[in-house]
Write a protein that holds these residues in place. Sequence first.
Motif, mmCIF file in Angstrom:
data_model
loop_
_atom_site.group_PDB
_atom_site.id
_atom_site.type_symbol
_atom_site.label_atom_id
_atom_site.label_comp_id
_atom_site.label_asym_id
_atom_site.label_seq_id
_atom_site.Cartn_x
_atom_site.Cartn_y
_atom_site.Cartn_z
ATOM 1 N N TRP A 33 -14.891 -32.612 84.748
ATOM 2 C CA TRP A 33 -14.619 -31.467 85.678
ATOM 3 C C TRP A 33 -15.074 -31.632 86.832
ATOM 4 C CZ3 TRP A 33 -10.557 -28.527 85.627
ATOM 5 C CH2 TRP A 33 -9.938 -28.183 84.209
ATOM 6 N N ALA A 34 -16.422 -32.319 86.947
ATOM 7 C CA ALA A 34 -17.127 -32.542 88.318
ATOM 8 C C ALA A 34 -16.215 -33.440 89.226
ATOM 9 C CB ALA A 34 -18.430 -33.284 88.167
ATOM 10 N N ALA A 35 -15.254 -34.353 88.630
ATOM 11 C CA ALA A 35 -14.655 -35.200 89.542
ATOM 12 C C ALA A 35 -13.357 -34.689 89.849
ATOM 13 C CB ALA A 35 -14.391 -36.478 88.542
ATOM 14 N N GLN A 36 -12.934 -33.303 89.476
ATOM 15 C CA GLN A 36 -11.617 -32.833 89.844
ATOM 16 C C GLN A 36 -11.762 -32.023 91.228
ATOM 17 O OE1 GLN A 36 -9.272 -34.152 87.824
ATOM 18 N NE2 GLN A 36 -11.214 -34.842 86.603
ATOM 19 N N PRO A 37 -10.809 -32.054 92.033
ATOM 20 C CA PRO A 37 -10.901 -31.187 93.353
ATOM 21 C C PRO A 37 -10.873 -29.491 92.995
ATOM 22 C CG PRO A 37 -8.751 -32.335 93.247
ATOM 23 C CD PRO A 37 -9.607 -32.673 91.928
ATOM 24 N N ILE A 38 -11.659 -28.852 92.457
ATOM 25 C CA ILE A 38 -11.461 -27.542 91.947
ATOM 26 C C ILE A 38 -11.989 -26.664 92.759
ATOM 27 C CG2 ILE A 38 -11.133 -28.412 89.445
ATOM 28 C CD1 ILE A 38 -14.085 -27.416 88.918
ATOM 29 N N THR A 39 -12.645 -26.901 93.896
ATOM 30 C CA THR A 39 -13.339 -25.988 94.836
ATOM 31 C C THR A 39 -12.554 -25.981 96.190
ATOM 32 O OG1 THR A 39 -14.930 -27.489 95.973
ATOM 33 C CG2 THR A 39 -15.624 -26.020 93.880
ATOM 34 N N ASP A 40 -12.744 -24.766 97.040
ATOM 35 C CA ASP A 40 -12.061 -24.622 98.325
ATOM 36 C C ASP A 40 -12.935 -25.572 99.448
ATOM 37 O OD1 ASP A 40 -13.993 -23.089 98.935
ATOM 38 O OD2 ASP A 40 -12.678 -21.256 99.067
ATOM 39 N N ASN A 41 -12.813 -25.567 100.721
ATOM 40 C CA ASN A 41 -13.570 -26.168 101.569
ATOM 41 C C ASN A 41 -14.959 -25.638 101.952
ATOM 42 O OD1 ASN A 41 -12.840 -24.102 103.263
ATOM 43 N ND2 ASN A 41 -11.400 -25.491 104.653
ATOM 44 N N GLY A 42 -15.172 -24.382 101.189
ATOM 45 C CA GLY A 42 -16.385 -23.832 101.245
ATOM 46 C C GLY A 42 -17.351 -23.775 100.021
ATOM 47 N N GLY A 43 -16.721 -24.731 98.843
ATOM 48 C CA GLY A 43 -17.580 -24.890 97.813
ATOM 49 C C GLY A 43 -17.284 -23.782 96.812
ATOM 50 N N VAL A 44 -16.202 -22.765 97.151
ATOM 51 C CA VAL A 44 -16.070 -21.882 95.873
ATOM 52 C C VAL A 44 -15.210 -22.081 95.160
ATOM 53 C CG1 VAL A 44 -14.948 -19.451 95.798
ATOM 54 C CG2 VAL A 44 -16.649 -19.857 97.732
ATOM 55 N N LEU A 45 -15.055 -22.057 93.630
ATOM 56 C CA LEU A 45 -13.901 -22.379 92.612
ATOM 57 C C LEU A 45 -12.757 -21.589 92.973
ATOM 58 C CD1 LEU A 45 -16.151 -22.163 89.457
ATOM 59 C CD2 LEU A 45 -15.111 -24.159 90.609
ATOM 60 N N THR A 46 -11.815 -22.318 92.951
ATOM 61 C CA THR A 46 -10.411 -21.958 93.029
ATOM 62 C C THR A 46 -9.674 -21.487 91.931
ATOM 63 O OG1 THR A 46 -9.569 -24.077 92.976
ATOM 64 C CG2 THR A 46 -10.019 -23.307 95.164
ATOM 65 N N ILE A 47 -8.555 -20.532 92.066
ATOM 66 C CA ILE A 47 -7.771 -20.441 91.192
ATOM 67 C C ILE A 47 -7.073 -21.607 90.669
ATOM 68 C CG2 ILE A 47 -5.818 -18.887 90.118
ATOM 69 C CD1 ILE A 47 -7.028 -16.672 91.607
ATOM 70 N N GLY A 48 -6.631 -22.048 89.354
ATOM 71 C CA GLY A 48 -6.035 -23.412 89.144
ATOM 72 C C GLY A 48 -6.583 -24.058 88.132
ATOM 73 N N TYR A 49 -6.117 -25.243 87.876
ATOM 74 C CA TYR A 49 -6.737 -26.116 86.795
ATOM 75 C C TYR A 49 -7.321 -27.226 87.365
ATOM 76 C CZ TYR A 49 -7.161 -28.360 81.906
ATOM 77 O OH TYR A 49 -7.678 -28.789 81.127
ATOM 78 N N ALA A 50 -6.804 -28.418 87.294
ATOM 79 C CA ALA A 50 -7.572 -29.704 88.061
ATOM 80 C C ALA A 50 -7.350 -29.683 89.305
ATOM 81 C CB ALA A 50 -6.634 -30.976 87.432
ATOM 82 N N TYR A 51 -6.736 -28.757 90.060
ATOM 83 C CA TYR A 51 -6.513 -28.733 91.522
ATOM 84 C C TYR A 51 -6.155 -27.221 91.720
ATOM 85 C CZ TYR A 51 -1.654 -29.076 90.822
ATOM 86 O OH TYR A 51 -0.312 -29.062 90.548
ATOM 87 N N PRO A 52 -6.290 -26.586 92.985
ATOM 88 C CA PRO A 52 -5.974 -25.144 93.530
ATOM 89 C C PRO A 52 -4.650 -25.070 92.918
ATOM 90 C CG PRO A 52 -7.253 -26.065 95.339
ATOM 91 C CD PRO A 52 -6.882 -27.369 94.181
#
Length: 562
Positions: A288-307
Amino acid sequence: MDNERTQWAARMLALLEPLKSRLTPGGSGFALGATAAHYETATIPMEAFSRPLWALVPFWAGGGHDAAWEEIYRRGLVSGTTPGGPGYWGSCRDLDQKFVEMAAIAYGLLLTPDVLWDPLTDTERENLAKWLDNINHYECSHSNWQFFCILVNCALKKRGMPYNKERLELGLARIDSYYDTHGWYFDGKGGMKDYYNGFAIVFYSLLYAMTMQQDDPARCEKFRARACKFAQDFIYWFDENGAAVAYGRSQTYRFAQAAFFSLCAAAELPVFTPGIIKGIVTRHLDWWAAQPITDNGGVLTIGYAYPNLMMSENYNAPGSPYWCMKAFAFLMLPAAHPFWQTPAEPLPALDAVRPLPGAEMLAQRVNGMAVLYPAALRVKHPFPQMEEKYAKLAYCSRYAFSAARSQRTLEEAAPDSVLSFRYLGHIFVKAAPESWEMTENGTRAVWLPLPGVQVVTEIALCDGGHLRRHTVMSEIACEAFDAGFAVPDDCPGAAHSCTAAAARAEHPGGFCAVEDLTDCGTPLVLEPMPNTSLQYPRTVIPMVQYAIHPGTTVLETKVTFA
């Protein structure tokens, strides 16, 4: 002691750090976004505030210390439960979302009273206890929610505050009524079997066993025994690379998929060796750490392996993804515990094919991948995209399912891993079967995609994939599309092609091929709308197109993948 626990704690704290600057003025919420959920907007910051506790509580319980977070949560709990104050969370109602979030607070009162309870004044404790007691005066959903009432009353009891013994016992009785077999529960009577076993019901039952041994030893032993059985099946949902199969609702909770095994480590439950358990959890978190799952402020996004808002449920608010913090339960183990010196081990030897009767599905291992073949779908439409999340023919750990944007065109429907039908400008897919059965090596389902069409689908597992036989009895002329998995197509080395008999899509990490065994279909590779796959923003789907005429048509397709 600077060891592996310190490193994992640092990774957890780094995930939470961006929240500090988003505290609401009352100090009892985090303002993380502007999207809505089906519950009151006023509750959304409170949800975002409670969910990080699923990681901070085990961090504190295992000896961790972070003065800033401790102050934030002591102030927030006081502010949120002081009537009339600027941060007051308010009163409750039947089926209130705040009941879900109370469970994380109860987690803290059970495991870390020295951080979240003892420093409060008598008045502050009374306010917090009275606010939590709201859950005893309103209806909780007859599902995994029953554990929220259980945990809150256990916490009140342990802290010497008034609690509702009747509601506690009622919740436990209801949970027990959901139990089926092999460690698996229905999510409420007649509900689905999905990750709500691993990151909710079985997780909470193990937490109950860890904290209520002196009060309820027989039930605690029963919960531990069921958790041990569950683990023997649930391991088949995990890929050797750390990923898990995306199946069912609430996929935006992401690495909560491994929360159960993380709590097994904390509980020292011998479901596997400590090294195997450690390997499952740490590889999963690394994936999961290798997936782009946060926004550009570092907050987790709604989504799965990307927003991806499109795959969300109506209960997913900006703070909802932080349920994933449950995966850090293993931080309960102190730095000196042998677990942190134990090398992570690979998955144990797993059967190439394993029936999971408790989960009502078949599991297959292909090239290290986890593949699931669900047989049953009990609930038809209580949540969005139930067909995509539960009723596809197969689910795979390396090719997450696609969620339709609409059913107008194939491109918008993105019907991967399913037999779909096109009729009168609309795409129809498999939903709840009329009947189903599971064998040692396959599944059989009878289903109705649209009026006038009945399908009997038989799946038989084979090396590298599976065979499908669809007997279509139709009163109308239409088209059918038998599809494989959605494969990434926007990366170096990706390619797709068709021959007279098969469609194939490949990428550097593997491939999926769909072969017509009846010599009457037309192979094709569909380019669905972007952002339909949960795992890859752009994909292609290999499939075979068949003509369906009034009468009976038998389709035979072979699907292979790696």
